[in-house]
Scaffold this motif. Sequence first.
Motif, PDB file in Angstrom:
ATOM      1  N   UNK A  49      48.597  10.880  43.703  1.00 44.64           N
ATOM      2  CA  UNK A  49      49.917  11.239  43.193  1.00 44.64           C
ATOM      3  C   UNK A  49      50.316  12.640  43.644  1.00 44.64           C
ATOM      4  N   UNK A  50      49.342  13.541  43.683  1.00 45.00           N
ATOM      5  CA  UNK A  50      49.622  14.944  43.998  1.00 45.00           C
ATOM      6  C   UNK A  50      50.007  15.171  45.456  1.00 45.00           C
ATOM      7  N   UNK A  51      49.914  14.134  46.271  1.00 46.56           N
ATOM      8  CA  UNK A  51      50.375  14.266  47.657  1.00 46.56           C
ATOM      9  C   UNK A  51      51.888  14.412  47.733  1.00 46.56           C
ATOM     10  N   UNK A  52      52.611  13.831  46.761  1.00 44.46           N
ATOM     11  CA  UNK A  52      54.073  13.858  46.827  1.00 44.46           C
ATOM     12  C   UNK A  52      54.759  14.396  45.576  1.00 44.46           C
ATOM     13  N   UNK A  53      54.050  14.476  44.462  1.00 41.93           N
ATOM     14  CA  UNK A  53      54.636  15.003  43.232  1.00 41.93           C
ATOM     15  C   UNK A  53      53.967  16.342  42.934  1.00 41.93           C
ATOM     16  N   UNK A  54      54.728  17.384  42.629  1.00 38.30           N
ATOM     17  CA  UNK A  54      54.124  18.680  42.325  1.00 38.30           C
ATOM     18  C   UNK A  54      53.103  18.574  41.185  1.00 38.30           C
ATOM     19  N   UNK A  55      52.049  19.364  41.283  1.00 38.96           N
ATOM     20  CA  UNK A  55      50.936  19.281  40.347  1.00 38.96           C
ATOM     21  C   UNK A  55      51.380  19.496  38.900  1.00 38.96           C
ATOM     22  N   UNK A  56      52.256  20.424  38.639  1.00 34.05           N
ATOM     23  CA  UNK A  56      52.694  20.688  37.272  1.00 34.05           C
ATOM     24  C   UNK A  56      53.428  19.518  36.661  1.00 34.05           C
ATOM     25  N   UNK A  57      54.276  18.893  37.455  1.00 36.32           N
ATOM     26  CA  UNK A  57      55.038  17.739  36.978  1.00 36.32           C
ATOM     27  C   UNK A  57      54.115  16.542  36.769  1.00 36.32           C
ATOM     28  N   UNK A  58      53.277  16.250  37.761  1.00 36.68           N
ATOM     29  CA  UNK A  58      52.366  15.100  37.661  1.00 36.68           C
ATOM     30  C   UNK A  58      51.407  15.271  36.488  1.00 36.68           C
ATOM     31  N   UNK A  59      50.860  16.467  36.332  1.00 35.78           N
ATOM     32  CA  UNK A  59      49.901  16.689  35.249  1.00 35.78           C
ATOM     33  C   UNK A  59      50.585  16.616  33.889  1.00 35.78           C
ATOM     34  N   UNK A  60      51.801  17.130  33.797  1.00 37.11           N
ATOM     35  CA  UNK A  60      52.534  17.065  32.528  1.00 37.11           C
ATOM     36  C   UNK A  60      52.778  15.614  32.120  1.00 37.11           C
ATOM     37  N   UNK A  61      53.176  14.791  33.073  1.00 36.19           N
ATOM     38  CA  UNK A  61      53.423  13.371  32.780  1.00 36.19           C
ATOM     39  C   UNK A  61      52.109  12.668  32.452  1.00 36.19           C
ATOM     40  N   UNK A  62      51.075  12.913  33.260  1.00 39.61           N
ATOM     41  CA  UNK A  62      49.774  12.267  33.073  1.00 39.61           C
ATOM     42  C   UNK A  62      49.175  12.616  31.716  1.00 39.61           C
ATOM     43  N   UNK A  63      49.111  13.897  31.426  1.00 36.12           N
ATOM     44  CA  UNK A  63      48.480  14.298  30.163  1.00 36.12           C
ATOM     45  C   UNK A  63      49.350  13.944  28.965  1.00 36.12           C
ATOM     46  N   UNK A  64      50.665  14.136  29.075  1.00 34.71           N
ATOM     47  CA  UNK A  64      51.559  13.808  27.961  1.00 34.71           C
ATOM     48  C   UNK A  64      51.536  12.334  27.626  1.00 34.71           C
ATOM     49  N   UNK A  65      51.667  11.500  28.639  1.00 32.44           N
ATOM     50  CA  UNK A  65      51.637  10.051  28.408  1.00 32.44           C
ATOM     51  C   UNK A  65      50.275   9.624  27.867  1.00 32.44           C
ATOM     52  N   UNK A  66      49.217  10.236  28.393  1.00 34.84           N
ATOM     53  CA  UNK A  66      47.867   9.932  27.901  1.00 34.84           C
ATOM     54  C   UNK A  66      47.706  10.283  26.435  1.00 34.84           C
ATOM     55  N   UNK A  67      48.188  11.454  26.048  1.00 34.09           N
ATOM     56  CA  UNK A  67      48.098  11.881  24.650  1.00 34.09           C
ATOM     57  C   UNK A  67      48.866  10.917  23.749  1.00 34.09           C
ATOM     58  N   UNK A  68      50.052  10.551  24.168  1.00 29.63           N
ATOM     59  CA  UNK A  68      50.876   9.638  23.366  1.00 29.63           C
ATOM     60  C   UNK A  68      50.183   8.287  23.204  1.00 29.63           C
ATOM     61  N   UNK A  69      49.696   7.735  24.307  1.00 30.00           N
ATOM     62  CA  UNK A  69      49.047   6.422  24.250  1.00 30.00           C
ATOM     63  C   UNK A  69      47.735   6.463  23.471  1.00 30.00           C
TER      64      UNK A  69
END
Length: 109
Positions: A49-69
């Motif tokens: 994912x980090x090849x095309x999405x900035x690390x801050x954005x990808x990590x925010x979505x990944x960790x946020x969605x993970x926390x919610x789920x």
Amino acid sequence: MSYLYLVIAIIAEVIATSALKASNGFSILIPSLVTIIGYSIALFCLSLTLKTIPVGIAYAIWSGAGIILISTIGWIFFKQHLDLPAFIGLGLMITGIIVINVFSKSTHL
């Protein structure tokens, strides 16, 4: 394709974290193996994912969605209590993920 990898990373992380709870401190073999494999898949897909999405954005979505789920799974399956402030915080996370995905121009390099 990056968002598909990100979704896979989120799902793998949620499965791994749920198995981590079930592994009872890595004392039960199958959940322990699921944890290791799940986190490996999650980190591999996150790296793609980090090849095309900035690390801050990808990590925010990944960790946020993970926390919610994970919070939802803990609440439903593990009977863990969530109080009003927890629900408000999770709602704010959902709002943040939506704002990033709908309004941010930073989601692609």
